[in-house]
Design a protein around this motif. Structure first.
Motif, PDB file in Angstrom:
ATOM      1  N   UNK A 124       0.827  -1.204   0.000  1.00 27.56           N
ATOM      2  CA  UNK A 124       0.000   0.000   0.000  1.00 27.56           C
ATOM      3  C   UNK A 124       0.861   1.252   0.000  1.00 27.56           C
ATOM      4  N   UNK A 125       1.917   1.224   0.786  1.00 27.49           N
ATOM      5  CA  UNK A 125       2.821   2.366   0.860  1.00 27.49           C
ATOM      6  C   UNK A 125       3.444   2.653  -0.505  1.00 27.49           C
ATOM      7  N   UNK A 126       3.847   1.600  -1.201  1.00 28.08           N
ATOM      8  CA  UNK A 126       4.442   1.776  -2.534  1.00 28.08           C
ATOM      9  C   UNK A 126       3.411   2.289  -3.535  1.00 28.08           C
ATOM     10  N   UNK A 127       2.161   1.792  -3.425  1.00 28.22           N
ATOM     11  CA  UNK A 127       1.115   2.205  -4.361  1.00 28.22           C
ATOM     12  C   UNK A 127       0.712   3.660  -4.149  1.00 28.22           C
ATOM     13  N   UNK A 128       0.803   4.136  -2.924  1.00 30.18           N
ATOM     14  CA  UNK A 128       0.340   5.478  -2.601  1.00 30.18           C
ATOM     15  C   UNK A 128       1.312   6.573  -2.992  1.00 30.18           C
ATOM     16  N   UNK A 129       2.574   6.253  -3.148  1.00 29.02           N
ATOM     17  CA  UNK A 129       3.573   7.288  -3.371  1.00 29.02           C
ATOM     18  C   UNK A 129       3.329   8.028  -4.691  1.00 29.02           C
ATOM     19  N   UNK A 130       3.195   9.338  -4.567  1.00 32.36           N
ATOM     20  CA  UNK A 130       2.986  10.190  -5.740  1.00 32.36           C
ATOM     21  C   UNK A 130       4.315  10.698  -6.264  1.00 32.36           C
ATOM     22  N   UNK A 131       4.351  10.932  -7.563  1.00 29.06           N
ATOM     23  CA  UNK A 131       5.536  11.493  -8.201  1.00 29.06           C
ATOM     24  C   UNK A 131       5.110  12.696  -9.026  1.00 29.06           C
ATOM     25  N   UNK A 132       6.020  13.599  -9.248  1.00 25.25           N
ATOM     26  CA  UNK A 132       5.739  14.742 -10.107  1.00 25.25           C
ATOM     27  C   UNK A 132       5.334  14.214 -11.479  1.00 25.25           C
ATOM     28  N   UNK A 133       4.251  14.762 -12.014  1.00 25.90           N
ATOM     29  CA  UNK A 133       3.748  14.339 -13.322  1.00 25.90           C
ATOM     30  C   UNK A 133       2.590  13.358 -13.239  1.00 25.90           C
ATOM     31  N   UNK A 134       2.346  12.758 -12.058  1.00 26.26           N
ATOM     32  CA  UNK A 134       1.219  11.830 -11.915  1.00 26.26           C
ATOM     33  C   UNK A 134      -0.094  12.572 -12.111  1.00 26.26           C
ATOM     34  N   UNK A 135      -1.025  11.905 -12.794  1.00 27.74           N
ATOM     35  CA  UNK A 135      -2.390  12.424 -12.924  1.00 27.74           C
ATOM     36  C   UNK A 135      -3.224  11.774 -11.829  1.00 27.74           C
ATOM     37  N   UNK A 136      -3.926  12.590 -11.061  1.00 28.61           N
ATOM     38  CA  UNK A 136      -4.823  12.078 -10.032  1.00 28.61           C
ATOM     39  C   UNK A 136      -6.146  12.832 -10.125  1.00 28.61           C
ATOM     40  N   UNK A 137      -7.119  12.365  -9.361  1.00 29.43           N
ATOM     41  CA  UNK A 137      -8.380  13.072  -9.228  1.00 29.43           C
ATOM     42  C   UNK A 137      -8.520  13.480  -7.774  1.00 29.43           C
ATOM     43  N   UNK A 138      -8.980  14.713  -7.536  1.00 29.07           N
ATOM     44  CA  UNK A 138      -9.187  15.185  -6.175  1.00 29.07           C
ATOM     45  C   UNK A 138     -10.656  15.525  -5.963  1.00 29.07           C
ATOM     46  N   UNK A 139     -11.084  15.378  -4.728  1.00 32.31           N
ATOM     47  CA  UNK A 139     -12.470  15.659  -4.367  1.00 32.31           C
ATOM     48  C   UNK A 139     -12.632  17.130  -4.026  1.00 32.31           C
ATOM     49  N   UNK A 140     -13.785  17.674  -4.356  1.00 29.66           N
ATOM     50  CA  UNK A 140     -14.073  19.055  -3.965  1.00 29.66           C
ATOM     51  C   UNK A 140     -14.212  19.181  -2.442  1.00 29.66           C
ATOM     52  N   UNK A 141     -14.174  18.041  -1.731  1.00 28.96           N
ATOM     53  CA  UNK A 141     -14.166  18.065  -0.270  1.00 28.96           C
ATOM     54  C   UNK A 141     -12.926  18.739   0.292  1.00 28.96           C
ATOM     55  N   UNK A 142     -11.902  18.933  -0.535  1.00 32.24           N
ATOM     56  CA  UNK A 142     -10.696  19.643  -0.093  1.00 32.24           C
ATOM     57  C   UNK A 142     -10.979  21.118   0.170  1.00 32.24           C
ATOM     58  N   UNK A 143     -11.881  21.712  -0.594  1.00 34.94           N
ATOM     59  CA  UNK A 143     -12.131  23.147  -0.460  1.00 34.94           C
ATOM     60  C   UNK A 143     -13.598  23.501  -0.180  1.00 34.94           C
ATOM     61  N   UNK A 144     -14.483  22.493  -0.127  1.00 33.04           N
ATOM     62  CA  UNK A 144     -15.892  22.759   0.166  1.00 33.04           C
ATOM     63  C   UNK A 144     -16.372  21.844   1.285  1.00 33.04           C
ATOM     64  N   UNK A 145     -17.361  22.304   2.034  1.00 36.64           N
ATOM     65  CA  UNK A 145     -17.990  21.471   3.053  1.00 36.64           C
ATOM     66  C   UNK A 145     -19.039  20.630   2.350  1.00 36.64           C
ATOM     67  N   UNK A 146     -18.871  19.316   2.405  1.00 37.49           N
ATOM     68  CA  UNK A 146     -19.791  18.406   1.708  1.00 37.49           C
ATOM     69  C   UNK A 146     -20.601  17.633   2.732  1.00 37.49           C
ATOM     70  N   UNK A 147     -21.913  17.636   2.542  1.00 38.26           N
ATOM     71  CA  UNK A 147     -22.808  16.853   3.385  1.00 38.26           C
ATOM     72  C   UNK A 147     -23.660  15.978   2.485  1.00 38.26           C
ATOM     73  N   UNK A 148     -24.034  14.801   3.000  1.00 35.56           N
ATOM     74  CA  UNK A 148     -24.832  13.879   2.184  1.00 35.56           C
ATOM     75  C   UNK A 148     -26.110  14.522   1.686  1.00 35.56           C
ATOM     76  N   UNK A 149     -26.790  15.258   2.556  1.00 32.54           N
ATOM     77  CA  UNK A 149     -28.067  15.860   2.164  1.00 32.54           C
ATOM     78  C   UNK A 149     -27.959  17.364   1.953  1.00 32.54           C
ATOM     79  N   UNK A 150     -26.733  17.859   1.811  1.00 28.67           N
ATOM     80  CA  UNK A 150     -26.517  19.298   1.649  1.00 28.67           C
ATOM     81  C   UNK A 150     -26.538  19.721   0.190  1.00 28.67           C
ATOM     82  N   UNK A 151     -26.360  21.022  -0.043  1.00 30.31           N
ATOM     83  CA  UNK A 151     -26.406  21.554  -1.412  1.00 30.31           C
ATOM     84  C   UNK A 151     -25.186  21.166  -2.256  1.00 30.31           C
ATOM     85  N   UNK A 152     -24.053  20.886  -1.610  1.00 30.31           N
ATOM     86  CA  UNK A 152     -22.836  20.518  -2.351  1.00 30.31           C
ATOM     87  C   UNK A 152     -22.646  19.010  -2.298  1.00 30.31           C
TER      88      UNK A 152
END
Length: 202
Positions: A124-152
């Motif tokens: 798992x540790x080897x799989x998780x390691x990021x390198x410069x140039x890797x493409x990933x997807x990030x959740x808007x939960x990083x910058x927004x408050x997300x609730x199951x029944x909320x507007x976001x």
């Protein structure tokens, strides 16, 4: 799980029964200890004869849930197997690892040894390691408050890793760049923010 660990878990459960005003009789305690001893012996023989990792039987999601549970319990200085056994004896839901009780049971649990977990933690540790140039997807939960029944609701956005920093032994951050050129720093990339990024699915 060693015989000593099983006995310690059962004794802790016996104490909880007393605290709940439902003490077990000596005969009941002896029966449980004998059954646990037989299961432990059988599990040990099976593990030694097969030489396989019981975590191989889990789905990728189940394995990740178990590894996260083990890591969390160890950070609290609590033996993870004893926590599960206490949940089972008290008929308490084990949350994300309830599947172990429902689908695999005590015999499978006894097969899991520290070396099996270490093997997957290393992978798992080897799989998780990021390198410069890797493409990933990030959740808007990083910058927004997300609730199951909320507007976001949760959305995933593609981006590119442009820098990875190892600041302390167990702390890393990275800077990502979105396709529109905006950059964003993700702290605790492998720790508390691990749930907010993933490898692209396609």
């Amino acid at each position: 799980m060693s015989q000593a660990e099983i006995e310690a878990a059962l004794k802790a459960a016996f104490d909880q029964c007393i605290a709940a005003n439902c003490p077990l009789t000596e005969v009941q305690k002896q029966i449980l200890l004998q059954v646990a001893q037989r299961l432990s012996s059988t599990a040990e023989e099976t593990a030694n004869s097969e030489g396989t990792n019981p975590l191989d039987e889990l789905t990728a999601q189940e394995r990740l849930a178990l590894l996260e549970f083990v890591k969390e319990q160890e950070s609290l200085n609590q033996p993870w197997k004893i926590q599960l056994l206490n949940d089972w004896l008290n008929n308490t839901n084990s949350g994300a690892v309830q599947f172990i009780r429902d689908r695999y049971g005590l015999q499978w649990l006894n097969l899991v040894q520290p070396s099996h977990l270490a093997e997957y933690f290393e992978r798992l540790s080897a799989e998780l390691k990021l390198k410069v140039g890797d493409r990933i997807e990030v959740s808007n939960g990083l910058w927004e408050w997300i609730q199951e029944d909320g507007p976001c609701s949760q959305m995933w956005v593609s981006c590119t890793v442009i820098r990875v920093e190892e600041r302390q032994e167990n702390y890393s951050s990275c800077i990502i760049r979105f396709d529109n050129g905006i950059e964003y720093e993700i702290q605790g990339i492998y720790d508390w923010n691990r749930y907010n990024w993933r490898w692209p699915s396609g």
